[in-house]
Enzyme design. Sequence first.
Site, mmCIF file in Angstrom:
data_model
loop_
_atom_site.group_PDB
_atom_site.id
_atom_site.type_symbol
_atom_site.label_atom_id
_atom_site.label_comp_id
_atom_site.label_asym_id
_atom_site.label_seq_id
_atom_site.Cartn_x
_atom_site.Cartn_y
_atom_site.Cartn_z
ATOM 1 N N CYS A 1 7.828 5.911 -7.083
ATOM 2 C CA CYS A 1 7.288 5.416 -5.815
ATOM 3 C C CYS A 1 6.228 6.336 -5.226
ATOM 4 O O CYS A 1 5.161 5.883 -4.790
ATOM 5 C CB CYS A 1 8.414 5.153 -4.811
ATOM 6 N N HIS B 1 12.213 6.544 -0.437
ATOM 7 C CA HIS B 1 11.325 5.549 -1.035
ATOM 8 C C HIS B 1 10.115 5.363 -0.126
ATOM 9 O O HIS B 1 10.221 5.506 1.097
ATOM 10 C CB HIS B 1 12.063 4.219 -1.207
ATOM 11 N N HIS C 1 4.702 -1.439 -3.721
ATOM 12 C CA HIS C 1 5.473 -0.248 -4.083
ATOM 13 C C HIS C 1 5.947 -0.417 -5.516
ATOM 14 O O HIS C 1 5.682 -1.440 -6.152
ATOM 15 C CB HIS C 1 6.669 -0.074 -3.144
#
Length: 298
Positions: free
Chosen positions: A202, A258, A270
Amino acid sequence: MVSTPACSYNKTDQKPKVNSMTPAGSLSGSYYEKSSFTDSQGKYWIPLKPAAASIGYRMKDDTSSGGYAKIGYTDVMYMLHPDSTHVFSLGQKITLPDAPVRRNGQIYITPTALSKLLQTEVGWNPSTGEINVASPSDRKDNGNTGTSSGTNSGTTEQPKSLHIQSLSAADSSELVAYAKKFLGVPYEFGAGPYEETKRFDCSSFTRHVFKKFGVDLPRLAKDQDNQGRRVSRSELEVGDLIFFTVPGRFESDAVPGHVGIYIGDGKFIHTWGDPGVQISDLDSGYWSNVTLHMQRVL
């Protein structure tokens, strides 16, 4: 930094708890470990990988090639080497009471060392093999747990300004278009540089995209979270970063696990799992329930 304590179980009939959920909807929590062992000094050792998995964390072991064993959610949060007490935990270098060891191809760790590494409580019962690794969100800032307010709270640090020129609407659209070029690129936890691996995790994805536009973001989501300035949902603009908590945590938790990029119309881009780089809804579904905050770095 003071970690929360580990503790052993006294009751053999204690049932495992379920205390976390992944975006795929799988529950995780306590488990029974059959591969534990007790050394000649009476220390109890458990494999590290299933212990991390019990709270929804991934583990990637690159130690055979001179790298680190890396643990985290979609981003690396902890790193260690077998036979070394020096580890990285949530961006800080700390010393474990016992050095992890390699045995039968796996990395083993004592529950007390695991507790300090993950900064959470770890319970174990050698007679039954039951292991319980509490989600870090279960910690309470009081004298009983010994949690230090400075060890896991990103909100105590003022975000750092990057001091760069704001992008125009056209530039923001170009950033989104560039990010979308990577749709479908595979996700790999702890991925190396995209130029070498053709994969992202990420934070390496957000870093790669922003580097194209002259913004040098740190490698990890936790550190990217300290760049720029906070914005509210109503202020959110294309190109802002969105940070999310990890499994088992709540919106008040301060450590992001994240990160994604807002692309407008209530959506963000993402990478996580399959199909890798993807577009998700911000205001509905799984991610809407674990949104931590938004950050403007442009």
